[in-house]
Design a protein around this motif. Structure first.
Motif, mmCIF file in Angstrom:
data_model
loop_
_atom_site.group_PDB
_atom_site.id
_atom_site.type_symbol
_atom_site.label_atom_id
_atom_site.label_comp_id
_atom_site.label_asym_id
_atom_site.label_seq_id
_atom_site.Cartn_x
_atom_site.Cartn_y
_atom_site.Cartn_z
ATOM 1 N N THR A 1 -56.711 92.854 -71.620
ATOM 2 C CA THR A 1 -56.867 93.144 -70.197
ATOM 3 C C THR A 1 -55.589 92.767 -69.458
ATOM 4 O O THR A 1 -54.955 91.757 -69.758
ATOM 5 C CB THR A 1 -58.048 92.357 -69.600
ATOM 6 O OG1 THR A 1 -57.831 90.971 -69.824
ATOM 7 C CG2 THR A 1 -59.354 92.774 -70.242
ATOM 8 N N ARG B 1 -50.954 93.200 -62.029
ATOM 9 C CA ARG B 1 -51.374 93.496 -60.648
ATOM 10 C C ARG B 1 -50.179 93.479 -59.701
ATOM 11 O O ARG B 1 -50.026 94.345 -58.846
ATOM 12 C CB ARG B 1 -52.414 92.489 -60.186
ATOM 13 C CG ARG B 1 -53.811 92.793 -60.674
ATOM 14 C CD ARG B 1 -54.846 91.963 -59.937
ATOM 15 N NE ARG B 1 -54.713 90.530 -60.184
ATOM 16 C CZ ARG B 1 -55.284 89.883 -61.189
ATOM 17 N NH1 ARG B 1 -56.031 90.550 -62.044
ATOM 18 N NH2 ARG B 1 -55.118 88.596 -61.341
ATOM 19 N N SER C 1 -50.712 102.914 -63.748
ATOM 20 C CA SER C 1 -51.894 102.319 -64.361
ATOM 21 C C SER C 1 -51.888 102.492 -65.873
ATOM 22 O O SER C 1 -52.278 101.586 -66.602
ATOM 23 C CB SER C 1 -53.168 102.905 -63.762
ATOM 24 O OG SER C 1 -53.305 104.262 -64.119
ATOM 25 N N TYR D 1 -53.957 99.612 -67.451
ATOM 26 C CA TYR D 1 -55.219 99.716 -66.732
ATOM 27 C C TYR D 1 -56.042 100.919 -67.178
ATOM 28 O O TYR D 1 -57.141 101.122 -66.694
ATOM 29 C CB TYR D 1 -54.980 99.843 -65.219
ATOM 30 C CG TYR D 1 -54.598 98.548 -64.567
ATOM 31 C CD1 TYR D 1 -55.511 97.522 -64.441
ATOM 32 C CD2 TYR D 1 -53.322 98.360 -64.060
ATOM 33 C CE1 TYR D 1 -55.166 96.340 -63.827
ATOM 34 C CE2 TYR D 1 -52.976 97.173 -63.446
ATOM 35 C CZ TYR D 1 -53.899 96.178 -63.334
ATOM 36 O OH TYR D 1 -53.552 95.014 -62.726
#
Length: 89
Positions: free
Chosen positions: A7, A13, A65, A70
């Motif tokens: 993850t 981020r 992403s 992501y």
């Protein structure tokens, strides 16, 4: 062979946020430069800012992403079950 599921963390981020801000600033600078140089009329500049710019940001977010990890695929989905309602009488 199974894939490891990693993850993205706080660094991803921050990189995503910085990438989106950089993409937006770059696009707005290009539009402003083209308008200032006389290559874009006022109507065309409005069209670019209202229609093309949001599509560009979605594309930039998609690229960022995937690059930052992501992206999700069907193996990340879990089944959802609803509990049966009990009748109380």
């Amino acid at each position: 062979m199974t894939r490891l599921k990693i993850t993205p963390g706080p660094g991803a981020r921050s990189a995503f946020r910085l990438g989106i801000v950089a993409a937006a600033v770059l696009a707005l600078a290009c539009v402003g430069l083209l308008y200032w140089a006389g290559h874009l009329t006022l109507v065309l500049t409005g069209f670019v800012l209202l229609i093309v710019f949001p599509v560009y940001l979605v594309f930039a977010a998609s690229v960022l992403s995937v690059w930052l990890g992501y992206n999700k695929d069907s193996s990340d989905l879990r089944p959802v079950y609803r509990e049966k309602k009990k009748k109380t009488s």
